[in-house]
Design an enzyme around this catalytic site. Structure first.
Site, PDB file in Angstrom:
ATOM      1  N   SER A  49       2.443  -2.758   3.260  1.00  0.00           N
ATOM      2  CA  SER A  49       1.350  -3.588   3.742  1.00  0.00           C
ATOM      3  C   SER A  49       0.237  -2.745   4.366  1.00  0.00           C
ATOM      4  CB  SER A  49       1.862  -4.599   4.756  1.00  0.00           C
ATOM      5  OG  SER A  49       0.838  -5.495   5.143  1.00  0.00           O
TER       6      SER A  49
ATOM      7  N   ASP B 221       0.257   0.060   7.574  1.00  0.00           N
ATOM      8  CA  ASP B 221       1.635   0.482   7.849  1.00  0.00           C
ATOM      9  C   ASP B 221       1.753   1.996   7.977  1.00  0.00           C
ATOM     10  OD1 ASP B 221       2.690  -2.015   8.037  1.00  0.00           O
ATOM     11  OD2 ASP B 221       3.633  -2.044   6.057  1.00  0.00           O
TER      12      ASP B 221
ATOM     13  N   PRO C 283      -3.263   1.456  -1.915  1.00  0.00           N
ATOM     14  CA  PRO C 283      -3.718   0.545  -0.861  1.00  0.00           C
ATOM     15  C   PRO C 283      -2.698  -0.534  -0.549  1.00  0.00           C
ATOM     16  CG  PRO C 283      -4.868   0.083  -2.911  1.00  0.00           C
ATOM     17  CD  PRO C 283      -4.060   1.323  -3.149  1.00  0.00           C
TER      18      PRO C 283
ATOM     19  N   LYS D  22       6.401   3.756  12.688  1.00  0.00           N
ATOM     20  CA  LYS D  22       6.030   3.352  14.054  1.00  0.00           C
ATOM     21  C   LYS D  22       7.272   3.078  14.910  1.00  0.00           C
ATOM     22  CE  LYS D  22       1.680   1.408  12.350  1.00  0.00           C
ATOM     23  NZ  LYS D  22       0.703   0.302  12.393  1.00  0.00           N
TER      24      LYS D  22
ATOM     25  N   ASP E 243       8.224   4.876  17.179  1.00  0.00           N
ATOM     26  CA  ASP E 243       7.891   5.196  18.567  1.00  0.00           C
ATOM     27  C   ASP E 243       7.421   3.962  19.337  1.00  0.00           C
ATOM     28  OD1 ASP E 243       5.796   5.519  16.571  1.00  0.00           O
ATOM     29  OD2 ASP E 243       4.459   6.042  18.247  1.00  0.00           O
TER      30      ASP E 243
ATOM     31  N   SER F  29     -16.241 -46.018 -43.837  1.00  0.00           N
ATOM     32  CA  SER F  29     -16.184 -47.411 -43.409  1.00  0.00           C
ATOM     33  C   SER F  29     -14.746 -47.909 -43.424  1.00  0.00           C
ATOM     34  CB  SER F  29     -17.030 -48.294 -44.344  1.00  0.00           C
ATOM     35  OG  SER F  29     -18.398 -48.011 -44.167  1.00  0.00           O
TER      36      SER F  29
END
Length: 569
Positions: free
Chosen positions: A12, A15, A91, A145, A147, A501
């Site tokens: 994502s 991140d 990305p 992350k 930490d 017709s």
């Protein structure tokens, strides 16, 4: 020679993908002195208060640096003492999912990042599913992350178990979960003292040692032809990259789709003659006799590779427009491009659960299983067996943009298609393809010749982009027979105009055959003006007084009365 590992980083937005790779390159001393100096100078103006912003090594676009996100795929090439690497930093924003899919299409392994404070989210699951779709069998989950959660093992284990549940159905060969801190460098190039409970290798060491051995060399030889090389009348060679297996001078090949046989006279790698070549090498092959081969054909030793003009596939829809059955695209499989049609959407796939969901249309970034029909036979196989002729893209015929990428699940043989004809390509699919509802305008009444009005109405419909067919029954064919022909035209999605017709006792017969698509245009000189009513069975009747209305005005009336119906898809 060092082995090569091609991998991507995904996950994502925010991140830490670019930061992770940047920190790895910095700590491993894989930067030139000027790159290192430029990074330190650029970081002074960055978002980390003067600390080194490792993401700047990968995020080179001005828009990326301004927004602090990755927009395009950034490729980096580096080598350690143990291995060579090509990494695609992709990305994470949902808007750029197509860019992520491009990166995944070349990789042997994916490093998927998750934010330890958020865990496995929808975009994580989408990227993992796309990696599996693109044939990646080795995943690394980098729980970043750490930490920010105090290097909590319990939190790490929860995320690990959630990810294992997400990928349980993907039939992967390996999954490694590593706790990291991209900004601080924990478990990136060396073991961190902050995670004594983690017993595995740091990320770089794991990437240097993971076995992603490709089995392509063990399969039968197969090579799609990319170019026919004929520099002069003495030489005709066929160029491409060997996708699977190996080839040697003297081997007998089969050319597809012509199924001619010939022996290998000469093999060139660049401009050097070789006795043999193997998977992954670009080669020029000269045969011992002339064969009917052009770009998009295939050389093989495998007689089991099939040709078909229809197949089922799983796709990632990447276009801003909505995908509905009946739309036409250019389908590129291997080196071959053909017109093709999405004939059916079998179902879409729920990103979170993997469950199938009934669907009649697909929107951007959704995964779906669809059926396709091509304008001609093409050499295809399942993606699981042969990636180069099992993967494909859809190209918009107007914008020339890539609308979807996909993998072929199964070729549909002609005999299968005949058996499935009633359900595979329905009247609705043909109508959607033409962008109109089928309709029959039956011009009848007391006026001797209805043809001038029928021709004028058709002219106006065609000039507005509608697909039509005009029938004039001058041979006195029975109304039933004419109606049965017209029904086939409606089944093809056409607007049929019939100048004939009808006797009173034929009306019910024609109405029963054509159903709700039947609209009668009654030309009469016995009443004033024009009007529109429904007959006893509920079918529309447009009545026009030809004694007071010109052909042009009458045509405008008819077209105006039916326009809402024919465009109401």
């Amino acid at each position: 020679m060092k082995s090569l590992l091609k991998f991507i980083t995904c996950g994502s937005v925010d991140d830490g993908k670019s930061t992770l790779i940047g920190h790895m390159l910095y700590d491993a001393k894989l930067l030139f002195a000027d790159q290192e100096k430029a990074l330190e100078l650029d970081s002074r103006l960055g978002s980390r208060g003067g600390k080194i912003d490792y993401s700047l090594l990968l995020d080179g676009l001005l828009a990326e640096r301004e927004q602090g996100i990755t927009i395009d795929v950034a490729y980096r090439y580096f080598t350690t003492d143990h291995r060579s690497f090509i990494v695609a930093d992709t990305p994470g924003h949902e808007e750029y999912t197509r860019n992520m899919a491009v990166g995944a299409s070349f990789a042997d392994l994916a490093v998927i990042l998750v934010d330890a404070t958020k865990g496995v989210i929808t975009q994580t699951k989408r990227h993992a599913r796309i990696c599996a779709l693109m044939g990646i069998k080795h995943l690394v989950l980098a729980v970043n992350k750490m930490d920010l959660v105090g290097f909590d093992q319990t939190k790490f284990d929860e995320i690990k178990e959630d990810f294992f549940r997400t990928t349980a159905e993907f039939h992967l060969q390996s999954i490694q979960v590593i706790p990291v801190s991209a900004t601080e460098g924990d478990n990136i190039t060396k073991k961190s003292q902050n995670t004594p409970w983690y017993e595995g290798l740091p990320l770089l060491s794991y990437l240097e040692n993971v076995d992603v051995h490709n089995t392509n060399d063990l399969k039968q030889f197969m090579m799609p032809i990319q170019r026919v090389c004929r520099p002069d009348h003495t030489f005709r060679g066929f160029q491409g990259q060997i996708e699977t297996g190996h080839i040697a001078v003297g081997d007998e090949l089969t050319t597809l789709p012509s199924r001619e046989r010939a022996k290998v006279k000469r093999i060139l790698v660049t401009d050097q003659d070789r006795d043999s070549a193997h998977a992954g090498q670009p080669v020029t092959i000269q045969l011992d006799r002339e064969v009917d081969v052009s770009r998009g054909c295939v050389f093989t030793k495998d007689n089991q590779i099939t040709e078909a003009d229809s197949f089922t596939a799983t796709i990632l829809w990447m276009d801003d427009s909505v995908l509905t059955p009946g739309k036409n695209y250019l389908v590129k499989v291997g080196t071959k491009v053909l017109p093709g049609t999405v004939t059916a959407i079998t179902h879409k796939i729920d990103i979170n659960t993997g469950n199938t969901v009934p669907a009649d249309q697909i929107v951007k970034n959704e995964l779906a299983k669809c059926e396709f029909s091509l304008a001609d036979n093409i050499v295809i196989d399942s993606f699981e067996q042969y990636k180069s002729i099992g993967g494909f893209i859809l190209i918009d015929r107007v914008t020339n943009m890539t609308s979807a990428c996909g993998v072929i699940d199964q070729a549909i043989q002609r005999s299968q298609r005949v058996a499935q004809l009633d359900t595979e390509i329905t009247r609705e699919v043909r109508a959607q393809q033409k962008g109109q509802n089928p309709l029959t305008l039956w011009f009848t009444g007391s006026v001797a010749d209805q043809s001038p009005l029928a021709k004028e109405v058709e002219k106006r419909l065609v000039s507005s982009g509608y697909h039509t067919m005009l029938l004039e029954n001058r041979q006195g064919e029975p109304a039933r027979r004419v109606a049965e022909v017209v029904k086939l035209m409606n089944d093809a999605g056409l607007i049929a105009l019939v100048s004939n017709s009808l006797h009173e006792n034929d009306r019910a017969t024609v109405r029963d055959i054509l159903g709700k698509e039947y609209t009668e245009v009654n030309l009469d000189g016995s009443f004033a003006g024009s009007s529109s009513t429904d007959d006893a069975a509920g079918n529309p009747v447009i009545e026009i007084d030809t004694s007071r209305t010109s052909i042009e005005e009458a045509a405008r009336v008819v077209v105006r009365r039916i326009t809402n119906y024919v465009v109401n898809l």
